[in-house]
Design an enzyme around this catalytic site. Structure first.
Site, mmCIF file in Angstrom:
data_model
loop_
_atom_site.group_PDB
_atom_site.id
_atom_site.type_symbol
_atom_site.label_atom_id
_atom_site.label_comp_id
_atom_site.label_asym_id
_atom_site.label_seq_id
_atom_site.Cartn_x
_atom_site.Cartn_y
_atom_site.Cartn_z
ATOM 1 N N LYS A 294 -99.321 9.910 34.982
ATOM 2 C CA LYS A 294 -98.387 9.515 36.048
ATOM 3 C C LYS A 294 -97.154 10.408 36.111
ATOM 4 O O LYS A 294 -96.819 11.122 35.164
ATOM 5 C CB LYS A 294 -98.033 8.034 35.909
ATOM 6 C CG LYS A 294 -99.191 7.178 36.415
ATOM 7 C CD LYS A 294 -98.921 5.715 36.458
ATOM 8 C CE LYS A 294 -100.165 5.009 37.024
ATOM 9 N NZ LYS A 294 -100.091 3.564 36.852
ATOM 10 N N ARG B 210 -105.066 1.603 30.449
ATOM 11 C CA ARG B 210 -105.849 2.103 31.599
ATOM 12 C C ARG B 210 -105.658 3.613 31.677
ATOM 13 O O ARG B 210 -104.584 4.087 32.006
ATOM 14 C CB ARG B 210 -105.362 1.412 32.880
ATOM 15 C CG ARG B 210 -106.143 1.808 34.127
ATOM 16 C CD ARG B 210 -105.552 1.156 35.373
ATOM 17 N NE ARG B 210 -106.294 1.484 36.572
ATOM 18 C CZ ARG B 210 -106.177 2.628 37.238
ATOM 19 N NH1 ARG B 210 -105.335 3.568 36.835
ATOM 20 N NH2 ARG B 210 -106.905 2.850 38.316
HETATM 21 N N1 HH2 Z 1 -102.442 2.509 38.342
HETATM 22 C C1 HH2 Z 1 -103.155 3.036 39.356
HETATM 23 C C2 HH2 Z 1 -104.116 2.280 40.012
HETATM 24 N N2 HH2 Z 1 -104.392 1.013 39.634
HETATM 25 N N3 HH2 Z 1 -103.991 -0.816 38.190
HETATM 26 C C3 HH2 Z 1 -103.304 -1.366 37.175
HETATM 27 N N4 HH2 Z 1 -103.574 -2.628 36.772
HETATM 28 N N5 HH2 Z 1 -102.331 -0.659 36.516
HETATM 29 C C4 HH2 Z 1 -101.996 0.605 36.850
HETATM 30 O O1 HH2 Z 1 -101.078 1.185 36.219
HETATM 31 C C5 HH2 Z 1 -102.706 1.221 37.936
HETATM 32 C C6 HH2 Z 1 -103.713 0.472 38.597
HETATM 33 C C7 HH2 Z 1 -102.891 4.453 39.779
HETATM 34 O O2 HH2 Z 1 -103.698 5.368 39.114
HETATM 35 P P1 HH2 Z 1 -105.031 6.039 39.717
HETATM 36 O O3 HH2 Z 1 -106.079 4.996 39.942
HETATM 37 O O4 HH2 Z 1 -105.455 7.154 38.854
HETATM 38 O O5 HH2 Z 1 -104.565 6.688 41.073
HETATM 39 P P2 HH2 Z 1 -104.790 6.299 42.597
HETATM 40 O O6 HH2 Z 1 -104.124 4.979 42.829
HETATM 41 O O7 HH2 Z 1 -104.162 7.447 43.352
HETATM 42 O O8 HH2 Z 1 -106.281 6.179 42.838
#
Ligand code: HH2
Length: 257
Positions: free
Chosen positions: A204, A238
């Site tokens: 992040k 995660r």
């Molecule tokens: N972060 C992201 C997405 N979903 N869910 C939870 N519970 N906690 C988190 O910190 C979280 C989440 C963002 O990361 P990523 O899925 O890699 O990116 P994107 O939202 O651009 O798909």
């Protein structure tokens, strides 16, 4: 918890696993790397992201959940749409990871209660489209904690069993880098809510704010922040890089005993 993003636009791996076969292969790789849970998502929640239509999100998520269910890890679906969660639960998912903490779709809470799903309730200030426009708190930890306590009450009132509720401070969701660092520094205070904590720091932008690194260069910061979260009581990390974080967790656990 390994991340399986079936999206064209996720901030660190968008477009890599949009094809279901590739997403399934990637998920199985993460299981081989040691993931206990796979979090399958069809809509990016990165700052400024466009919303995805229901049909498209279903088309992305359902075959990947079906292909990964029974493959050695519990399946979580990262969605705020009840129809997507319903399809994923029918295809073998057990966990609903809702970044709106059941506020995004009026049907979500009763669906999770009826299907006896585990739910991840995450804190977010605003919506993905607007959340990074000047987020402000008097005390970020107190406010996140109060929000999560209120969402636990809402989930219980909807009939979701207490033992099926997990909580997440929502690193990067309507927070400056300083807010994220303070949440991680004071994570123990959220343990007082009495539910398992999920923490997602993986790749992040607060890491980039510390050292100027780009999204693909944040493995060290992901490992450091994940380990510190673990020692502060987080039960679920995660992450995209399951093998590397898993090794760090194993060594840290062996040292700490
Ligand atoms: N972060 C992201 C997405 N979903 N869910 C939870 N519970 N906690 C988190 O910190 C979280 C989440 C963002 O990361 P990523 O899925 O890699 O990116 P994107 O939202 O651009 O798909």
């Amino acid at each position: 918890m390994g991340v399986v993003n079936v999206t064209p636009d996720s901030f660190s791996d968008g477009g890599l696993y949009l094809d279901p076969e590739r997403a399934i292969a990637h998920g199985l790789e993460l299981v081989a790397d040691g993931a206990d849970i796979l979090d399958v998502g069809g809509e990016s929640t990165r700052p400024g992201a466009e919303e995805v239509a229901l049909e498209e999100e279903l088309r992305r998520v359902e075959p990947v959940v079906a292909g990964l269910a029974g493959g050695g890890a519990a399946i979580s679906v990262d969605t705020s749409k009840a129809a997507v969660a319903a399809a994923a639960l029918a295809a073998g998912a057990e966990i609903v990871n809702d970044v709106t903490a059941l506020r995004g779709d009026a049907e979500m809470a009763s669906l999770c209660a009826d299907r006896q799903a585990t739910v991840v309730l995450m804190h977010m200030l605003g919506s993905p489209r607007t959340m990074q426009e000047d987020p402000r708190y008097d005390d970020v930890v107190d406010e996140v904690k109060a929000f999560l306590a209120e969402r636990v009450e809402a989930a219980l009132a909807a009939g979701i069993a207490e033992q099926r509720i997990w909580l997440d401070p929502g690193i990067g969701f309507g927070k400056t880098a300083a807010h994220n660092l303070e949440l991680l520094r004071r994570l123990r205070e959220l343990q007082e809510l009495g539910r398992p904590l999920v923490v997602g720091t993986s790749r992040k932008s607060f890491i980039g704010k510390v050292d100027g690194s780009a999204a693909g260069e944040r493995l060290g910061g992901t490992v450091a922040s994940s380990l510190l979260a673990m020692t502060a009581g987080a039960e679920v990390l995660r992450v995209h890089d399951v093998a590397e974080v898993g090794q760090a967790v194993a060594v840290a656990t062996a040292i700490l005993g």
